[in-house]
Scaffold this motif. Structure first.
Motif, mmCIF file in Angstrom:
data_model
loop_
_atom_site.group_PDB
_atom_site.id
_atom_site.type_symbol
_atom_site.label_atom_id
_atom_site.label_comp_id
_atom_site.label_asym_id
_atom_site.label_seq_id
_atom_site.Cartn_x
_atom_site.Cartn_y
_atom_site.Cartn_z
ATOM 1 N N ASP A 94 -52.239 -15.167 17.621
ATOM 2 C CA ASP A 94 -50.806 -15.205 17.898
ATOM 3 C C ASP A 94 -50.463 -15.853 19.234
ATOM 4 O OD1 ASP A 94 -49.982 -13.965 15.521
ATOM 5 O OD2 ASP A 94 -50.391 -11.983 16.348
ATOM 6 N N GLU A 130 -45.878 -8.020 14.170
ATOM 7 C CA GLU A 130 -45.598 -9.232 13.413
ATOM 8 C C GLU A 130 -46.444 -10.387 13.932
ATOM 9 O OE1 GLU A 130 -43.638 -9.452 10.806
ATOM 10 O OE2 GLU A 130 -42.712 -7.477 10.943
ATOM 11 N N SER A 131 -46.801 -11.285 13.043
ATOM 12 C CA SER A 131 -47.527 -12.481 13.461
ATOM 13 C C SER A 131 -46.560 -13.436 14.155
ATOM 14 C CB SER A 131 -48.161 -13.169 12.252
ATOM 15 O OG SER A 131 -47.149 -13.681 11.415
ATOM 16 N N HIS A 134 -43.341 -14.922 12.756
ATOM 17 C CA HIS A 134 -42.146 -14.088 12.611
ATOM 18 C C HIS A 134 -41.488 -13.745 13.947
ATOM 19 C CE1 HIS A 134 -42.890 -13.634 8.349
ATOM 20 N NE2 HIS A 134 -44.158 -13.417 8.651
ATOM 21 N N TRP A 135 -41.985 -14.342 15.036
ATOM 22 C CA TRP A 135 -41.386 -14.065 16.338
ATOM 23 C C TRP A 135 -40.072 -14.823 16.477
ATOM 24 C CZ3 TRP A 135 -45.993 -14.872 20.240
ATOM 25 C CH2 TRP A 135 -46.967 -13.895 19.995
#
Length: 162
Positions: A94, A130-131, A134-135
């Motif tokens: 990430d 969240e990965s 999805h940020w």
């Protein structure tokens, strides 16, 4: 950025009671630390981040004065580096080598991340479960993010109001 810094300096250490506060019944605070300001000249950083870190070694915006469970704490240069390295180690898929973790949201595990890949930076909210895909993107620069965040009186501008 200069106007934001002036605004934040003029209100620091002042608790402002807001009827429309994101956390009802709590005060809003801008608290800063200027001790041991970092020497940021020569560092490969965007200009607005250099100005920000030249004004404070760290700053907390819209802090919940009662419980400390709301607000945004900007790290010092050293703490930003340590947190960035820890996140890269803990979540290598990430966090990119071009990322810089600037701040943490109090009471949550969300982080404010500057993505410096490409020709310009963008501001992301690193969500704990969240990965990266999805940020939310919350600004085209630190100045853009701060204008939005301060303008919303410390609300989490990436969350839908329902």
């Amino acid at each position: 950025m200069d106007e934001l810094i002036d605004l934040m300096k003029s209100t620091e250490r002042q608790y402002i009671s807001l009827a429309d506060n994101p956390v009802p019944g709590l005060a809003v605070n801008i608290r800063s630390v200027r001790d041991e300001l970092p020497h940021v000249e020569g560092m490969a950083l965007p200009g607005d981040l250099k100005k920000f870190w030249s004004a404070w070694s760290s700053v907390t915006l819209f802090e919940d004065g009662d419980y400390g469970q709301w607000g945004l704490h900007f790290f010092s240069v050293a703490d930003s580096r340590r947190t960035t390295e820890r996140e890269r180690s803990d979540r290598p898929s990430d966090f990119l080598s071009s990322d810089l973790v600037l701040a943490e949201f109090l009471g949550d595990l969300e982080l404010l991340v500057m993505d410096r890949s490409g020709t310009s930076e963008k501001m992301l909210i690193a969500l704990p479960l969240e990965s990266r895909a999805h940020w939310p993107v919350v600004g085209d620069s630190l100045t853009d993010f701060l204008n939005r965040y301060v303008g919303s009186l410390g609300r989490k501008i990436w969350e839908s109001s329902g």
